[in-house]
Design a protein around this motif. Structure first.
Motif, PDB file in Angstrom:
ATOM      1  N   PRO A  39       0.908  -1.166   0.208  1.00 45.41           N
ATOM      2  CA  PRO A  39       0.369  -0.236  -0.452  1.00 45.41           C
ATOM      3  C   PRO A  39       0.779   1.037  -0.072  1.00 45.41           C
ATOM      4  O   PRO A  39       0.617   2.120  -0.869  1.00 45.41           O
ATOM      5  CB  PRO A  39      -0.992   0.164   1.186  1.00 45.41           C
ATOM      6  CG  PRO A  39      -1.155  -1.169   1.218  1.00 45.41           C
ATOM      7  CD  PRO A  39       0.158  -2.248   1.419  1.00 45.41           C
ATOM      8  N   ASP A  40       1.764   1.206   0.338  1.00 42.91           N
ATOM      9  CA  ASP A  40       2.725   2.783   0.907  1.00 42.91           C
ATOM     10  C   ASP A  40       3.685   2.665  -0.510  1.00 42.91           C
ATOM     11  O   ASP A  40       4.469   4.100  -0.435  1.00 42.91           O
ATOM     12  CB  ASP A  40       3.849   2.423   1.583  1.00 42.91           C
ATOM     13  CG  ASP A  40       5.063   0.793   2.158  1.00 42.91           C
ATOM     14  OD1 ASP A  40       5.089   0.345   0.893  1.00 42.91           O
ATOM     15  OD2 ASP A  40       5.484   1.205   2.866  1.00 42.91           O
ATOM     16  N   GLU A  41       3.459   1.597  -1.518  1.00 44.05           N
ATOM     17  CA  GLU A  41       4.586   2.204  -3.029  1.00 44.05           C
ATOM     18  C   GLU A  41       3.182   2.831  -3.940  1.00 44.05           C
ATOM     19  O   GLU A  41       3.341   3.206  -4.662  1.00 44.05           O
ATOM     20  CB  GLU A  41       4.814   0.579  -3.582  1.00 44.05           C
ATOM     21  CG  GLU A  41       5.730   0.008  -2.470  1.00 44.05           C
ATOM     22  CD  GLU A  41       5.833  -1.316  -3.447  1.00 44.05           C
ATOM     23  OE1 GLU A  41       7.408  -1.282  -4.359  1.00 44.05           O
ATOM     24  OE2 GLU A  41       5.721  -2.411  -3.132  1.00 44.05           O
ATOM     25  N   LEU A  42       1.696   3.250  -3.334  1.00 42.73           N
ATOM     26  CA  LEU A  42       0.884   3.730  -4.339  1.00 42.73           C
ATOM     27  C   LEU A  42       1.189   4.860  -3.942  1.00 42.73           C
ATOM     28  O   LEU A  42      -0.499   5.574  -3.824  1.00 42.73           O
ATOM     29  CB  LEU A  42      -0.071   2.767  -4.032  1.00 42.73           C
ATOM     30  CG  LEU A  42      -0.338   1.613  -4.036  1.00 42.73           C
ATOM     31  CD1 LEU A  42      -1.961   0.798  -3.829  1.00 42.73           C
ATOM     32  CD2 LEU A  42      -0.037   0.715  -5.270  1.00 42.73           C
ATOM     33  N   ASP A  43       2.261   5.432  -4.989  1.00 41.44           N
ATOM     34  CA  ASP A  43       2.276   7.206  -5.231  1.00 41.44           C
ATOM     35  C   ASP A  43       0.965   7.908  -6.335  1.00 41.44           C
ATOM     36  O   ASP A  43       0.985   6.939  -6.436  1.00 41.44           O
ATOM     37  CB  ASP A  43       3.585   7.564  -3.945  1.00 41.44           C
ATOM     38  CG  ASP A  43       4.960   6.902  -5.631  1.00 41.44           C
ATOM     39  OD1 ASP A  43       4.054   6.498  -6.402  1.00 41.44           O
ATOM     40  OD2 ASP A  43       5.690   7.079  -4.580  1.00 41.44           O
ATOM     41  N   GLY A  44       1.111   9.198  -6.100  1.00 40.94           N
ATOM     42  CA  GLY A  44       1.829   9.789  -7.286  1.00 40.94           C
ATOM     43  C   GLY A  44       2.101   9.884  -8.989  1.00 40.94           C
ATOM     44  O   GLY A  44       1.975   9.879  -9.895  1.00 40.94           O
ATOM     45  N   THR A  45       2.733   8.271  -8.839  1.00 41.51           N
ATOM     46  CA  THR A  45       3.292   8.612 -10.279  1.00 41.51           C
ATOM     47  C   THR A  45       2.977   6.915 -10.542  1.00 41.51           C
ATOM     48  O   THR A  45       3.344   7.309 -11.265  1.00 41.51           O
ATOM     49  CB  THR A  45       5.148   7.062  -9.525  1.00 41.51           C
ATOM     50  OG1 THR A  45       4.509   6.710  -8.883  1.00 41.51           O
ATOM     51  CG2 THR A  45       5.785   8.671  -8.418  1.00 41.51           C
ATOM     52  N   VAL A  46       2.020   6.295  -9.955  1.00 40.26           N
ATOM     53  CA  VAL A  46       1.032   5.933 -10.688  1.00 40.26           C
ATOM     54  C   VAL A  46      -0.045   6.752 -12.098  1.00 40.26           C
ATOM     55  O   VAL A  46       0.078   5.799 -13.281  1.00 40.26           O
ATOM     56  CB  VAL A  46      -0.836   5.581  -9.693  1.00 40.26           C
ATOM     57  CG1 VAL A  46      -1.179   4.643 -10.610  1.00 40.26           C
ATOM     58  CG2 VAL A  46      -0.170   4.314  -8.674  1.00 40.26           C
ATOM     59  N   ARG A  47       0.610   7.626 -11.846  1.00 41.27           N
ATOM     60  CA  ARG A  47      -0.218   9.055 -13.093  1.00 41.27           C
ATOM     61  C   ARG A  47       0.318   9.054 -14.573  1.00 41.27           C
ATOM     62  O   ARG A  47       0.362   9.119 -14.999  1.00 41.27           O
ATOM     63  CB  ARG A  47      -0.373   9.910 -12.510  1.00 41.27           C
ATOM     64  CG  ARG A  47      -1.321  10.245 -11.230  1.00 41.27           C
ATOM     65  CD  ARG A  47      -1.782  12.040 -10.952  1.00 41.27           C
ATOM     66  NE  ARG A  47      -2.514  12.053  -9.498  1.00 41.27           N
ATOM     67  CZ  ARG A  47      -4.432  12.163 -10.053  1.00 41.27           C
ATOM     68  NH1 ARG A  47      -4.254  11.541 -10.949  1.00 41.27           N
ATOM     69  NH2 ARG A  47      -4.292  11.940  -8.921  1.00 41.27           N
ATOM     70  N   HIS A  48       1.250   8.549 -14.527  1.00 40.59           N
ATOM     71  CA  HIS A  48       2.621   8.662 -15.748  1.00 40.59           C
ATOM     72  C   HIS A  48       2.236   7.593 -16.053  1.00 40.59           C
ATOM     73  O   HIS A  48       3.022   8.214 -17.440  1.00 40.59           O
ATOM     74  CB  HIS A  48       3.842   8.286 -14.893  1.00 40.59           C
ATOM     75  CG  HIS A  48       4.446   9.384 -13.957  1.00 40.59           C
ATOM     76  ND1 HIS A  48       5.386   9.425 -12.756  1.00 40.59           N
ATOM     77  CD2 HIS A  48       3.462  10.500 -13.484  1.00 40.59           C
ATOM     78  CE1 HIS A  48       5.917  10.439 -12.097  1.00 40.59           C
ATOM     79  NE2 HIS A  48       4.348  11.002 -12.338  1.00 40.59           N
TER      80      HIS A  48
END
Length: 311
Positions: free
Chosen positions: A185-194
């Motif tokens: 869960p702590d890996e799911l940050d804003g970089t998902v948007r890229h």
């Protein structure tokens, strides 16, 4: 005449060609993306009542109307990486010219390149897999961090896998592959948007099944490794030839027919309760190493299929 389209260094295609040669078949092999236009000449004519064509390689003259089957393996892409403007023009003309001519040959393919291209799309794979009755893990394709966080809360543990295998250059300068990995869960940050990402509920598996289908022949191998993604380390794999679980063979054949394919390399996770769970189907996947490890006659089956189409 059986036409084999693949790159120069393809030991898997060599295995099939060896069987064809032993059976007296006339085989022509070339790599359209690498050999044309430098080493291959093409002329194709189209009229109101017929079409015909000739390709000339350094060693062969191939009359296209005499081609009775095509084995489409791993040809070099028509466009090189980072092409110049001239290379981009030449590559595009080759793809739509030579590639277009080859794609219209009125003979069986194993498999047709346009069918392979369509079948490489994961969303289509999941739709067809469910249609033929396979169990498919809960899956999300998204570039929204909020969406994947909700998905993870419902389906944890979850894994990430690329929508298409795409090698990239790592920090050490070598080519790197992104394997299937568990996502916390702590890996799911804003970089998902890229980019678009594929997230999936992790299957609690006992082993994996690699199911190679050639026409209506089904070869099923259990792979034991203890790895989330067995492709990471071939040295730790053990193989057992097994009978497909009930309904699996018929489902695989129905899947290929739905996508107009004559070959498929299926990956299933074998749940601890014995249920096979569909992960993916590579419409042009590797199998040579599996024949070497198990003795399964996959190359002979492909030769049979090509010769059947050539009659």
């Amino acid at each position: 005449m059986i036409l084999v389209l693949t790159c120069l260094d393809d030991p898997t295609a060599d295995m099939v060609i060896s069987h064809l040669n032993r059976r007296g078949a006339s085989v022509a092999r070339f790599d359209p993306g690498a050999d044309f236009p430098a080493d291959v000449e093409l002329s194709a004519w189209f009229s109101a009542c017929s079409s015909r064509g000739v390709m000339t390689t350094p060693s062969r003259r191939i009359v296209l109307e005499e081609v009775r089957a095509v084995y489409y393996r791993r040809p070099t892409p028509y466009l090189p990486d980072c092409p110049s403007q001239v290379e981009r023009f030449i590559g595009s003309q080759a793809r739509f010219g030579l590639g277009g001519v080859l794609a219209t040959l009125p003979c069986p393919y194993v498999s047709h390149p346009w069918a392979i291209t369509a079948a490489e799309h994961k969303p289509l794979q999941f739709v067809i897999a469910r249609r033929v009755g396979f169990e498919v893990p809960a899956t999300l394709i998204t570039n929204r961090p909020e969406a994947v966080r909700v998905f993870a809360a419902i389906h944890a543990p979850i894994v990430y896998k690329p929508l298409r295998a795409t090698p990239y250059t790592g920090s050490d300068g070598g080519l790197t592959i992104i394997w299937t990995v568990q996502v916390e869960p702590d890996e799911l940050d804003g970089t998902v948007r890229h980019a678009a990402h594929l997230f999936q509920a992790r299957v609690d598996k006992a082993a994996d099944l690699r199911v190679t289908v050639v026409g209506d022949r089904v070869f099923c191998v259990r792979i034991d490794s203890g790895l989330l993604d067995w492709r990471e380390d071939y040295d730790c794999l053990s193989y057992t030839v097994v009978e497909p679980p009930p309904g699996l063979a018929d489902g695989c054949i129905a899947y290929l027919k739905a996508l107009d394919l004559r070959f498929g390399a299926f990956d299933f996770a074998l749940g601890k309760d014995g249920t096979p769970v569909f992960l993916e189907c590579n419409p042009n996947g590797q199998w040579g190493w599996l024949e070497d490890a198990t003795g399964l006659p996959i190359a002979a089956a492909l030769a049979d299929l090509l010769l059947e189409g050539a009659t």
